[in-house]
Design a protein around this motif. Structure first.
Motif, PDB file in Angstrom:
ATOM      1  N   GLY A  72       0.820  -1.194   0.000  1.00 30.84           N
ATOM      2  CA  GLY A  72       0.000   0.000   0.000  1.00 30.84           C
ATOM      3  C   GLY A  72       0.858   1.249   0.000  1.00 30.84           C
ATOM      4  N   TYR A  89      -0.441   2.421   5.180  1.00 31.51           N
ATOM      5  CA  TYR A  89      -1.765   2.503   5.783  1.00 31.51           C
ATOM      6  C   TYR A  89      -2.829   1.871   4.902  1.00 31.51           C
ATOM      7  CZ  TYR A  89      -3.317   6.234   2.650  1.00 31.51           C
ATOM      8  OH  TYR A  89      -3.692   6.949   1.555  1.00 31.51           O
ATOM      9  N   HIS A  90      -3.932   1.494   5.528  1.00 33.93           N
ATOM     10  CA  HIS A  90      -5.146   1.084   4.826  1.00 33.93           C
ATOM     11  C   HIS A  90      -6.331   1.457   5.707  1.00 33.93           C
ATOM     12  CE1 HIS A  90      -4.563  -2.532   7.321  1.00 33.93           C
ATOM     13  NE2 HIS A  90      -5.869  -2.693   7.227  1.00 33.93           N
ATOM     14  N   THR A  91      -7.498   1.562   5.100  1.00 31.72           N
ATOM     15  CA  THR A  91      -8.682   1.987   5.839  1.00 31.72           C
ATOM     16  C   THR A  91      -9.754   0.909   5.792  1.00 31.72           C
ATOM     17  OG1 THR A  91      -9.628   3.065   3.901  1.00 31.72           O
ATOM     18  CG2 THR A  91      -8.274   4.418   5.341  1.00 31.72           C
ATOM     19  N   ARG A  92     -10.601   0.907   6.810  1.00 31.76           N
ATOM     20  CA  ARG A  92     -11.734  -0.018   6.882  1.00 31.76           C
ATOM     21  C   ARG A  92     -12.896   0.681   7.551  1.00 31.76           C
ATOM     22  NH1 ARG A  92      -9.411  -5.634   7.610  1.00 31.76           N
ATOM     23  NH2 ARG A  92      -8.766  -6.001   5.479  1.00 31.76           N
ATOM     24  N   VAL A 103      -8.434   4.032  10.293  1.00 30.64           N
ATOM     25  CA  VAL A 103      -7.197   3.979   9.518  1.00 30.64           C
ATOM     26  C   VAL A 103      -6.189   3.140  10.286  1.00 30.64           C
ATOM     27  CG1 VAL A 103      -5.382   5.337   8.405  1.00 30.64           C
ATOM     28  CG2 VAL A 103      -7.676   6.315   8.665  1.00 30.64           C
ATOM     29  N   TYR A 105      -2.281   1.821  10.505  1.00 33.92           N
ATOM     30  CA  TYR A 105      -0.917   2.151  10.091  1.00 33.92           C
ATOM     31  C   TYR A 105       0.013   1.021  10.510  1.00 33.92           C
ATOM     32  CZ  TYR A 105      -2.744   6.917   9.793  1.00 33.92           C
ATOM     33  OH  TYR A 105      -3.486   8.023   9.487  1.00 33.92           O
TER      34      TYR A 105
END
Length: 118
Positions: A72, A89-92, A103, A105
């Motif tokens: 990512g 990071y990625h979001t859900r 978010v 990290y």
């Protein structure tokens, strides 16, 4: 008197990008309501292009066999454990739809994970 000049795609009064000519005989600026005749655009050709950054210069973490979870975009966020810059990071959407997303990290150096509710 106008303070802007040059490209006819921009409003001469406020500098905002003008909308494309439509069915009306005039084009009206969405910001200041300046009106210009569509005849001003006669013979004008509109072109656009898309330029992609080469993969080598992108800031995406490369996935290897032993760190499959680290893929990512890499951002300039300081890790609270090792104090080094660089986190993936990625979001859900963890809560109901009317609440903000979460978010996650992950530090690219020590693999420490943090989360932030937004």
């Amino acid at each position: 008197m106008s303070c802007f000049s040059g490209d006819p795609n921009f409003c001469v009064e406020c500098g905002t990008i003008l909308p494309l000519p439509g069915l009306k005989d005039t084009v009206t600026c969405a910001r200041c309501n300046f009106t210009i005749s569509v005849r001003e655009f006669a013979g004008q050709v509109i072109t656009s292009s898309v330029v992609f950054n080469p993969l080598e210069s992108s800031s995406v973490a490369v996935e290897t066999e032993d760190d499959s979870e680290l893929k990512g975009p890499v951002i300039d966020k300081r890790c609270s454990r090792c104090n080094k810059e660089g986190m993936v990071y990625h979001t859900r959407q963890m809560r109901s739809a009317d609440e903000g997303q979460t978010v996650f990290y992950t530090c690219i150096h020590c693999r420490y994970q943090e989360k932030e509710d937004s």
